[in-house]
Design a protein around this motif. Sequence first.
Motif, PDB file in Angstrom:
ATOM      1  N   LEU A  67       0.844  -1.202   0.000  1.00  0.00           N
ATOM      2  CA  LEU A  67       0.000   0.000   0.000  1.00  0.00           C
ATOM      3  C   LEU A  67       0.876   1.247   0.000  1.00  0.00           C
ATOM      4  CD1 LEU A  67      -0.200   1.340   3.154  1.00  0.00           C
ATOM      5  CD2 LEU A  67      -1.323  -0.836   3.509  1.00  0.00           C
ATOM      6  N   ARG A  68       0.288   2.309  -0.502  1.00  0.00           N
ATOM      7  CA  ARG A  68       1.018   3.573  -0.602  1.00  0.00           C
ATOM      8  C   ARG A  68       0.104   4.716  -0.192  1.00  0.00           C
ATOM      9  NH1 ARG A  68       1.846   7.640  -4.437  1.00  0.00           N
ATOM     10  NH2 ARG A  68       3.955   8.553  -4.428  1.00  0.00           N
ATOM     11  N   SER A  69       0.431   5.303   0.943  1.00  0.00           N
ATOM     12  CA  SER A  69      -0.309   6.448   1.457  1.00  0.00           C
ATOM     13  C   SER A  69       0.444   7.722   1.129  1.00  0.00           C
ATOM     14  CB  SER A  69      -0.479   6.323   2.975  1.00  0.00           C
ATOM     15  OG  SER A  69      -0.861   7.554   3.554  1.00  0.00           O
ATOM     16  N   GLU A  70      -0.276   8.725   0.650  1.00  0.00           N
ATOM     17  CA  GLU A  70       0.366  10.005   0.372  1.00  0.00           C
ATOM     18  C   GLU A  70       0.912  10.643   1.648  1.00  0.00           C
ATOM     19  OE1 GLU A  70       1.094  11.432  -2.406  1.00  0.00           O
ATOM     20  OE2 GLU A  70       0.099  10.040  -3.760  1.00  0.00           O
ATOM     21  N   HIS A  71       0.341  10.279   2.789  1.00  0.00           N
ATOM     22  CA  HIS A  71       0.774  10.859   4.068  1.00  0.00           C
ATOM     23  C   HIS A  71       1.843  10.003   4.740  1.00  0.00           C
ATOM     24  CE1 HIS A  71       0.519  13.285   7.708  1.00  0.00           C
ATOM     25  NE2 HIS A  71       0.406  12.162   8.412  1.00  0.00           N
ATOM     26  N   TRP A  72       1.602   8.663   4.800  1.00  0.00           N
ATOM     27  CA  TRP A  72       2.478   7.780   5.558  1.00  0.00           C
ATOM     28  C   TRP A  72       3.517   7.083   4.690  1.00  0.00           C
ATOM     29  CZ3 TRP A  72       2.113   8.855  10.437  1.00  0.00           C
ATOM     30  CH2 TRP A  72       0.886   9.234  10.975  1.00  0.00           C
ATOM     31  N   GLY A  73       3.343   7.122   3.380  1.00  0.00           N
ATOM     32  CA  GLY A  73       4.294   6.480   2.498  1.00  0.00           C
ATOM     33  C   GLY A  73       3.928   5.031   2.216  1.00  0.00           C
ATOM     34  N   PRO A  74       4.838   4.279   1.563  1.00  0.00           N
ATOM     35  CA  PRO A  74       4.555   2.900   1.163  1.00  0.00           C
ATOM     36  C   PRO A  74       5.018   1.882   2.194  1.00  0.00           C
ATOM     37  CG  PRO A  74       6.528   3.664   0.065  1.00  0.00           C
ATOM     38  CD  PRO A  74       6.075   4.792   0.951  1.00  0.00           C
ATOM     39  N   GLY A  92       8.398  -0.386   9.102  1.00  0.00           N
ATOM     40  CA  GLY A  92       8.223  -0.661   7.681  1.00  0.00           C
ATOM     41  C   GLY A  92       8.760  -2.015   7.285  1.00  0.00           C
ATOM     42  N   ALA A  93       8.035  -2.680   6.392  1.00  0.00           N
ATOM     43  CA  ALA A  93       8.445  -4.007   5.949  1.00  0.00           C
ATOM     44  C   ALA A  93       9.601  -3.943   4.962  1.00  0.00           C
ATOM     45  CB  ALA A  93       7.256  -4.724   5.302  1.00  0.00           C
ATOM     46  N   ILE A  94       9.672  -2.867   4.185  1.00  0.00           N
ATOM     47  CA  ILE A  94      10.717  -2.696   3.164  1.00  0.00           C
ATOM     48  C   ILE A  94      11.368  -1.339   3.383  1.00  0.00           C
ATOM     49  CG2 ILE A  94      11.180  -2.475   0.699  1.00  0.00           C
ATOM     50  CD1 ILE A  94       8.885  -4.376   0.162  1.00  0.00           C
ATOM     51  N   THR A  95      12.636  -1.361   3.767  1.00  0.00           N
ATOM     52  CA  THR A  95      13.372  -0.129   4.043  1.00  0.00           C
ATOM     53  C   THR A  95      14.744  -0.213   3.411  1.00  0.00           C
ATOM     54  OG1 THR A  95      12.237   0.082   6.184  1.00  0.00           O
ATOM     55  CG2 THR A  95      14.207   1.409   5.856  1.00  0.00           C
ATOM     56  N   PHE A  96      15.080   0.750   2.582  1.00  0.00           N
ATOM     57  CA  PHE A  96      16.382   0.747   1.935  1.00  0.00           C
ATOM     58  C   PHE A  96      17.499   0.957   2.958  1.00  0.00           C
ATOM     59  CE2 PHE A  96      14.061   1.283  -1.997  1.00  0.00           C
ATOM     60  CZ  PHE A  96      14.901   0.702  -2.951  1.00  0.00           C
ATOM     61  N   PRO A  97      18.593   0.200   2.836  1.00  0.00           N
ATOM     62  CA  PRO A  97      19.760   0.432   3.705  1.00  0.00           C
ATOM     63  C   PRO A  97      20.290   1.853   3.534  1.00  0.00           C
ATOM     64  CG  PRO A  97      19.958  -1.665   2.554  1.00  0.00           C
ATOM     65  CD  PRO A  97      18.793  -0.939   1.930  1.00  0.00           C
ATOM     66  N   PRO A  98      20.836   2.441   4.601  1.00  0.00           N
ATOM     67  CA  PRO A  98      21.298   3.833   4.518  1.00  0.00           C
ATOM     68  C   PRO A  98      22.322   4.083   3.417  1.00  0.00           C
ATOM     69  CG  PRO A  98      21.195   3.113   6.808  1.00  0.00           C
ATOM     70  CD  PRO A  98      20.947   1.901   5.964  1.00  0.00           C
ATOM     71  N   ASP A  99      23.174   3.085   3.106  1.00  0.00           N
ATOM     72  CA  ASP A  99      24.232   3.323   2.132  1.00  0.00           C
ATOM     73  C   ASP A  99      23.707   3.457   0.709  1.00  0.00           C
ATOM     74  OD1 ASP A  99      23.903   0.283   2.385  1.00  0.00           O
ATOM     75  OD2 ASP A  99      25.141   0.452   0.582  1.00  0.00           O
ATOM     76  N   LEU A 104      11.937   3.946  -0.459  1.00  0.00           N
ATOM     77  CA  LEU A 104      10.898   3.199  -1.146  1.00  0.00           C
ATOM     78  C   LEU A 104       9.817   4.140  -1.658  1.00  0.00           C
ATOM     79  CD1 LEU A 104       9.732   0.367  -1.837  1.00  0.00           C
ATOM     80  CD2 LEU A 104       8.545   0.452   0.370  1.00  0.00           C
ATOM     81  N   GLU A 105       9.440   3.954  -2.921  1.00  0.00           N
ATOM     82  CA  GLU A 105       8.377   4.752  -3.527  1.00  0.00           C
ATOM     83  C   GLU A 105       7.097   3.955  -3.698  1.00  0.00           C
ATOM     84  OE1 GLU A 105       6.206   7.777  -5.314  1.00  0.00           O
ATOM     85  OE2 GLU A 105       8.099   7.873  -4.215  1.00  0.00           O
ATOM     86  N   ARG A 106       7.219   2.678  -4.108  1.00  0.00           N
ATOM     87  CA  ARG A 106       6.018   1.882  -4.385  1.00  0.00           C
ATOM     88  C   ARG A 106       6.397   0.398  -4.396  1.00  0.00           C
ATOM     89  NH1 ARG A 106       4.570   4.653  -8.199  1.00  0.00           N
ATOM     90  NH2 ARG A 106       2.716   5.722  -7.416  1.00  0.00           N
ATOM     91  N   GLU A 126       9.753   0.068  -6.574  1.00  0.00           N
ATOM     92  CA  GLU A 126      10.238   1.310  -7.164  1.00  0.00           C
ATOM     93  C   GLU A 126      10.900   2.128  -6.062  1.00  0.00           C
ATOM     94  OE1 GLU A 126       8.446   5.395  -9.208  1.00  0.00           O
ATOM     95  OE2 GLU A 126       7.143   3.666  -8.933  1.00  0.00           O
ATOM     96  N   PRO A 127      12.151   2.602  -6.244  1.00  0.00           N
ATOM     97  CA  PRO A 127      12.996   2.440  -7.414  1.00  0.00           C
ATOM     98  C   PRO A 127      13.267   0.965  -7.701  1.00  0.00           C
ATOM     99  CG  PRO A 127      14.269   3.267  -5.550  1.00  0.00           C
ATOM    100  CD  PRO A 127      12.845   3.328  -5.149  1.00  0.00           C
ATOM    101  N   ILE A 128      13.661   0.672  -8.960  1.00  0.00           N
ATOM    102  CA  ILE A 128      13.780  -0.710  -9.421  1.00  0.00           C
ATOM    103  C   ILE A 128      14.666  -1.508  -8.480  1.00  0.00           C
ATOM    104  CG2 ILE A 128      14.682  -2.176 -11.264  1.00  0.00           C
ATOM    105  CD1 ILE A 128      13.752  -0.020 -13.253  1.00  0.00           C
TER     106      ILE A 128
END
Length: 374
Positions: A67-74, A92-99, A104-106, A126-128
């Motif tokens: 899901l993707r909320s405009e307020h809370w994000g994906p 969050g279930a999907i979180t990009f590593p800091p490096d 996450l967009e979608r 997304e990003p791919i």
Amino acid sequence: MKNSAGAQTEHSGTTHLLAVGTKKGLWLGTSSDRQNYVFTGPHFLMAEIPSIAIDTREGRTRILVGLRSEHWGPTVAHSDDLGATWDEPERGAITFPPDTGSALERVWQIQPDSADRPGVVWAGCEPISVWKSTDNGEHFELNRGLWDHPHRTEWGAGYGGAAAHTVLPSPADPTTIHVAMSTGGVYRSTDGGASWQPRNNGIGASFMPVDTPEFGQCVHKIARDSNQPEVLFAQNHGGVYRSANNGDSWDNIAQGLPADFGFTILTHPHRSDTAWVIPIKADAERIPPEGKLAVHRTDDGGASWTSFTDGLLEPECNVVLRDAAAVDAASPVGLFFGTRGGTVYASADEGESFVPVLRQLPDVLCVRAAGIEL
């Protein structure tokens, strides 16, 4: 129950679950005949639902939604009680590593692995990027092999965004995985995701200087044959293709279709060389040919196609998006899809006739169907 290929099948006492994700919320329906449904929803009103999975492994039904909320994000949320309650990790279930320097967009795709790999769920984002969960979709880890691929800086965004929209783990071999992205094309790993190679030989890219480049194609969706794991089908941005060798090469099978553009492709869960497409007139118009919505099926690997329109409303100027269509595992197979105009259709006879089961929804982004035990 399982068929000879190991795919889940459904028996006569099965309850049929239909999940419909839209631009504004999720609807969940149950039925005994795949014609008359009782729906709940909208769940997550005001959130976009671009991806859904119904995971019936391990004797329970888990619904996963990107899901993707405009307020809370994906994020990814899950329910084990048909939507009565939902859970999601606090961070969050999907979180990009800091490096990575990315966010996450979608979540474009959620794909449970095969029954003999319990707990494993894949996601395309997304990003791919591709992600793997080993705890039934509650937490995901970034696949660094694809993320660090030298081609990544050259992968572009399709009209809807930069999408890793298809993740296909092979049921025959846990080390083989296919990914399709817009834009970038088809990539394959044969070492469990440690490394990836483009597999687009024969797939066209008319919008590029070279019509059949090594990568850069805007493949809209790919699907795997249920009984022949090495056989793949693809709906491209121009062209419908079949590969008989795990994607090493592709043959165009669009002859006989009214248009070779479209977004979705589905394969039969029990029968080889049977697939469905929903053609769209490209590029600028993007409506069904002559404004007449039709589902086309091949039963011979693309050598011929049959058109089915029974029950589909006319005229129709809305498209069916890449994940807004699904099949179940019943016999006969059910086929389900929704349009950007908010109409959802159900077929209990392999797409030969349809009934509208929902109307006037927001844009339908994702449809999934499965037989469940209550």
